[in-house]
Design a protein around this motif. Structure first.
Motif, PDB file in Angstrom:
ATOM      1  N   UNK A 305       0.830  -1.209   0.000  1.00  0.00           N
ATOM      2  CA  UNK A 305       0.000   0.000   0.000  1.00  0.00           C
ATOM      3  C   UNK A 305       0.863   1.257   0.000  1.00  0.00           C
ATOM      4  N   UNK A 306       1.919   1.268   0.822  1.00  0.00           N
ATOM      5  CA  UNK A 306       2.817   2.421   0.864  1.00  0.00           C
ATOM      6  C   UNK A 306       3.436   2.687  -0.501  1.00  0.00           C
ATOM      7  N   UNK A 307       3.872   1.621  -1.149  1.00  0.00           N
ATOM      8  CA  UNK A 307       4.530   1.776  -2.454  1.00  0.00           C
ATOM      9  C   UNK A 307       3.536   2.276  -3.499  1.00  0.00           C
ATOM     10  N   UNK A 308       2.311   1.736  -3.490  1.00  0.00           N
ATOM     11  CA  UNK A 308       1.310   2.161  -4.469  1.00  0.00           C
ATOM     12  C   UNK A 308       1.002   3.653  -4.317  1.00  0.00           C
ATOM     13  N   UNK A 309       0.714   4.076  -3.091  1.00  0.00           N
ATOM     14  CA  UNK A 309       0.442   5.493  -2.860  1.00  0.00           C
ATOM     15  C   UNK A 309       1.674   6.341  -3.166  1.00  0.00           C
ATOM     16  N   UNK A 310       2.832   5.828  -2.771  1.00  0.00           N
ATOM     17  CA  UNK A 310       4.067   6.570  -3.006  1.00  0.00           C
ATOM     18  C   UNK A 310       4.362   6.749  -4.480  1.00  0.00           C
ATOM     19  N   UNK A 311       4.137   5.712  -5.275  1.00  0.00           N
ATOM     20  CA  UNK A 311       4.408   5.802  -6.702  1.00  0.00           C
ATOM     21  C   UNK A 311       3.406   6.703  -7.409  1.00  0.00           C
ATOM     22  N   UNK A 312       2.153   6.678  -6.960  1.00  0.00           N
ATOM     23  CA  UNK A 312       1.170   7.617  -7.516  1.00  0.00           C
ATOM     24  C   UNK A 312       1.617   9.046  -7.246  1.00  0.00           C
ATOM     25  N   UNK A 313       2.053   9.311  -6.017  1.00  0.00           N
ATOM     26  CA  UNK A 313       2.542  10.644  -5.673  1.00  0.00           C
ATOM     27  C   UNK A 313       3.773  11.001  -6.496  1.00  0.00           C
ATOM     28  N   UNK A 314       4.662  10.024  -6.696  1.00  0.00           N
ATOM     29  CA  UNK A 314       5.878  10.269  -7.464  1.00  0.00           C
ATOM     30  C   UNK A 314       5.551  10.573  -8.921  1.00  0.00           C
ATOM     31  N   UNK A 315       4.571   9.858  -9.495  1.00  0.00           N
ATOM     32  CA  UNK A 315       4.186  10.113 -10.884  1.00  0.00           C
ATOM     33  C   UNK A 315       3.559  11.498 -11.026  1.00  0.00           C
ATOM     34  N   UNK A 316       2.803  11.923 -10.010  1.00  0.00           N
ATOM     35  CA  UNK A 316       2.239  13.265 -10.047  1.00  0.00           C
ATOM     36  C   UNK A 316       3.343  14.322 -10.034  1.00  0.00           C
ATOM     37  N   UNK A 317       4.340  14.095  -9.195  1.00  0.00           N
ATOM     38  CA  UNK A 317       5.450  15.044  -9.121  1.00  0.00           C
ATOM     39  C   UNK A 317       6.179  15.134 -10.459  1.00  0.00           C
ATOM     40  N   UNK A 318       6.405  13.981 -11.084  1.00  0.00           N
ATOM     41  CA  UNK A 318       7.078  13.981 -12.379  1.00  0.00           C
ATOM     42  C   UNK A 318       6.231  14.640 -13.461  1.00  0.00           C
ATOM     43  N   UNK A 319       4.915  14.485 -13.340  1.00  0.00           N
ATOM     44  CA  UNK A 319       4.019  15.123 -14.302  1.00  0.00           C
ATOM     45  C   UNK A 319       4.165  16.638 -14.245  1.00  0.00           C
ATOM     46  N   UNK A 320       4.168  17.190 -13.052  1.00  0.00           N
ATOM     47  CA  UNK A 320       4.284  18.642 -12.918  1.00  0.00           C
ATOM     48  C   UNK A 320       5.684  19.127 -13.304  1.00  0.00           C
ATOM     49  N   UNK A 321       6.690  18.313 -13.038  1.00  0.00           N
ATOM     50  CA  UNK A 321       8.035  18.687 -13.477  1.00  0.00           C
ATOM     51  C   UNK A 321       8.116  18.773 -14.993  1.00  0.00           C
ATOM     52  N   UNK A 322       7.380  17.873 -15.651  1.00  0.00           N
ATOM     53  CA  UNK A 322       7.436  17.849 -17.109  1.00  0.00           C
ATOM     54  C   UNK A 322       6.740  19.011 -17.787  1.00  0.00           C
ATOM     55  N   UNK A 323       6.001  19.792 -17.035  1.00  0.00           N
ATOM     56  CA  UNK A 323       5.280  20.924 -17.630  1.00  0.00           C
ATOM     57  C   UNK A 323       6.137  22.166 -17.797  1.00  0.00           C
ATOM     58  N   UNK A 324       7.282  22.228 -17.147  1.00  0.00           N
ATOM     59  CA  UNK A 324       8.147  23.410 -17.225  1.00  0.00           C
ATOM     60  C   UNK A 324       9.504  22.996 -17.761  1.00  0.00           C
ATOM     61  N   UNK A 325      10.127  23.896 -18.480  1.00  0.00           N
ATOM     62  CA  UNK A 325      11.413  23.590 -19.091  1.00  0.00           C
ATOM     63  C   UNK A 325      12.562  23.643 -18.081  1.00  0.00           C
ATOM     64  N   UNK A 326      12.524  24.621 -17.218  1.00  0.00           N
ATOM     65  CA  UNK A 326      13.605  24.803 -16.249  1.00  0.00           C
ATOM     66  C   UNK A 326      13.023  24.653 -14.856  1.00  0.00           C
ATOM     67  N   UNK A 327      12.859  23.398 -14.429  1.00  0.00           N
ATOM     68  CA  UNK A 327      12.202  23.154 -13.144  1.00  0.00           C
ATOM     69  C   UNK A 327      13.034  23.649 -11.969  1.00  0.00           C
ATOM     70  N   UNK A 328      14.370  23.698 -12.145  1.00  0.00           N
ATOM     71  CA  UNK A 328      15.237  24.145 -11.046  1.00  0.00           C
ATOM     72  C   UNK A 328      15.019  25.615 -10.712  1.00  0.00           C
ATOM     73  N   UNK A 329      14.487  26.392 -11.680  1.00  0.00           N
ATOM     74  CA  UNK A 329      14.267  27.816 -11.437  1.00  0.00           C
ATOM     75  C   UNK A 329      12.782  28.172 -11.418  1.00  0.00           C
ATOM     76  N   UNK A 330      11.941  27.151 -11.477  1.00  0.00           N
ATOM     77  CA  UNK A 330      10.497  27.366 -11.489  1.00  0.00           C
ATOM     78  C   UNK A 330       9.857  26.546 -10.386  1.00  0.00           C
ATOM     79  N   UNK A 331       9.037  27.197  -9.584  1.00  0.00           N
ATOM     80  CA  UNK A 331       8.387  26.526  -8.461  1.00  0.00           C
ATOM     81  C   UNK A 331       6.929  26.287  -8.802  1.00  0.00           C
ATOM     82  N   UNK A 332       6.557  25.007  -8.950  1.00  0.00           N
ATOM     83  CA  UNK A 332       5.151  24.658  -9.159  1.00  0.00           C
ATOM     84  C   UNK A 332       4.493  24.570  -7.790  1.00  0.00           C
TER      85      UNK A 332
END
Length: 575
Positions: A305-332
């Motif tokens: 259960x921890x891994x399933x919820x954790x991976x869903x959260x991780x995929x969401x984080x990667x999704x938002x990272x993919x929306x910006x070109x320079x994530x290191x200088x952009x705060x979603x």
């Protein structure tokens, strides 16, 4: 007599409830414990500490057939730990209803033809002249505002987060209220909270008995896990494909460090919000239920259960990272990612209304499972300890639910929404202290030999000495790490927030911890003799025996009458 009775010790005599009932099926205990894991948004854990600590919790409940207050007949001096656990659980229940109210909020709005947090529906309520950019601007045009925070990051907002915060006037322009802002009540949230607590009351009206409640939790957990797997598969196809997989499988050193700390926290939190949930849940097992094998199943089930919820959260984080070109200088600005941000991610998928409904139904069911299970353990612990409450079970039940509902109104305010996460952080300290004390009480004061003896008598199989070594010397290290992490996070919060957080920390952490020795010395004062003798007497097990008469007689025969306590041997007869 192989155990000391409460008569003559100044302690209240234990009165077992022979009609308290059992699980309808032995596996209901497994599902109830798996339900405890549904309150955690984490991604990893280790099974070693979780499994062996689970045996200790299960041993106390199953052997004594009582909740996490009366189970401390094992060592009455530390009975205050049971009361502290009740307090922590109730504190969690006051704010945790928000985890059910927020999914209900998105479920209701998912029936609208156009989702208001989608890029199409954003224009119907969002003030485009506010200067705030959203992920819709980035997705459509690749452009965004140059507005920066104090760290120099460009800020991108998530529409679903803004949509929820838009229900507070003070949070419409800034997501976090100022300390000096007046308290503002959201009547939308009040209505949602009322609906949540009405559902909880209906559940206890219908499924109050252990057999019925176990059946209810069984089907709820199975349904939640099926929906969670469906959501996991759907999130695999979010924009970005499986580009996140390499980072998840081979994390960076910094991620390893954060994951290690999270693992320790999980091992502590997996036993319930107030720490004593497993003790009460196991008390409805039959005396010979094989908690050894069950603990393995529960541990790996919780990890899944921890891994399933954790991976869903991780995929969401990667999704938002993919929306910006320079994530290191952009705060979603994606606060409360699992609860709020995920709605915007789902709005970009096919059949967005359906998937929004499925995903938030999963979160709602998980929250209902956690709330009802914790209330169930508190009620049963109170009924076990105070036999006068047993004749008024229904009145006590609905009075407790009503009181929790009234207290939870604070979290319908702008400041309540902003501060509720700090309650969880402060609770980490108390939970860690309770686990350290549990290890000391069972393995040092009650004694490892007695513990191994009782487990072998109950299950017919020995508890390995190497596991005892792990619990006595390794597990405390994990608890200390959790406690230090909690203290560090609490100090950090005190640096940035108001005096309200300081008061909360005192109420939720230090006062409960002080109540443990306070209650212990109260027990000492009620006994007779010198202080040393009274202290030793209150540390010894009192009325500690199996409740069922057949097992109780066999226990006396197996143990004999000559054994003395491992650490606190008292020669004189106790009157």
């Amino acid at each position: 007599m192989v155990y000391e009775t409460s008569y003559g010790t100044g302690q209240k005599a234990f009165s077992p409830d022979l009609n308290r009932g059992n699980w309808e099926k032995p596996t209901d205990y497994i599902f109830a414990c798996l339900g405890l894991a549904l309150k955690l948004d984490v991604f990893d854990t280790t099974y070693y500490t979780t499994h062996d600590m689970g045996i200790m919790h299960s041993f106390m409940g199953q052997f004594s057939s009582s909740g996490f207050i009366s189970a401390f007949r094992l060592s009455p001096f530390f009975k205050g730990m049971g009361y502290v656990s009740v307090f922590l659980t109730l504190s969690m229940l006051i704010y945790y209803s928000i985890y059910a109210a927020l999914p209900l909020f998105f479920i209701i709005h998912s029936f609208r033809p156009t989702l208001p947090w989608s890029c199409e529906g954003l224009t119907s309520w969002f003030n485009t002249t506010s200067g705030r950019s959203t992920i819709c601007n980035v997705s459509i045009s690749g452009e965004y505002s140059e507005f920066k925070n104090n760290s120099g990051y460009k800020i991108i907002h998530v529409p679903s987060t803004l949509f929820f915060m838009d229900h507070f006037d003070s949070m419409r322009e800034r997501l976090n209220p100022d300390i000096n802002d007046d308290y503002e009540l959201s009547w939308h949230l009040v209505g949602l909270f009322a609906l949540v607590w009405a559902v909880i009351a209906f559940i206890f009206y219908t499924f109050s008995e252990p057999a019925k409640f176990g059946k209810f939790i069984r089907y709820m957990v199975i349904g939640t896990l099926i929906l969670l797997l469906m959501c996991f598969v759907r999130f695999l196809f979010l924009p970005g494909g499986l580009s996140w997989l390499g980072e998840y499988i081979a994390p960076k050193p910094r991620d390893w460090a954060m994951g290690t700390v999270s693992s320790f926290l999980i091992a502590t939190q997996a036993f319930g919000a107030g720490w004593g949930g497993v003790i009460t849940l196991s008390s409805f097992n039959r005396f010979k239920t094989n908690i050894m094998s069950y603990s393995w199943i529960i541990s790996f089930g919780q990890i899944f259960i921890f891994i399933m919820f954790g991976m869903v959260s991780f995929m969401l984080e990667q999704y938002f990272k993919g929306l910006v070109e320079d994530f290191d200088k952009t705060y979603v600005n994606n606060i409360w990612q699992m609860l709020l941000g995920s709605a915007s991610a789902l709005s970009t998928t096919g059949w967005p209304n359906l998937w929004t409904f499925i995903y938030y139904t999963t979160l709602l069911m998980a929250a209902v499972i956690s709330i009802t299970t914790q209330i169930f353990t508190v009620l049963q612990s109170l009924f076990d300890e105070f036999d006068e409450l047993r004749v008024r079970k229904q009145k006590v039940t609905f009075s407790l639910i009503g009181g929790l509902a009234v207290c939870s109104v604070f979290f319908c305010t702008n400041h309540g929404i902003d501060y509720f996460i700090d309650f969880t952080i402060d609770g980490l300290i108390s939970h860690s202290v309770l686990h350290l004390l549990l290890l000391m009480v069972i393995l040092w004061i009650y004694g490892r030999k007695r513990f191994q003896r009782d487990v072998e008598f109950m299950l017919g199989q020995p508890f390995a000495s190497w596991k005892i070594y792990m619990l006595r010397f390794i597990a405390p290290i994990f608890s200390v790490i959790c406690m230090l992490s909690g203290i560090g996070l609490s100090i950090l919060n005190l640096t940035f927030f108001s005096k309200i957080i300081l008061v909360t920390c005192i109420i939720l952490v230090w006062l409960p911890i002080l109540a443990i020795p306070g209650y212990g010395f109260y027990n000492v004062s009620q006994s007779t003799g010198t202080f040393c003798d009274r202290f030793k007497r209150t540390c010894r097990p009192t009325d500690w025996y199996p409740v069922e008469m057949d097992y109780r007689q066999k226990y006396e025969e197996a143990v004999g009458t000559t054994e003395t306590h491992q650490l606190f041997e008292v020669i004189e007869d106790v009157n």
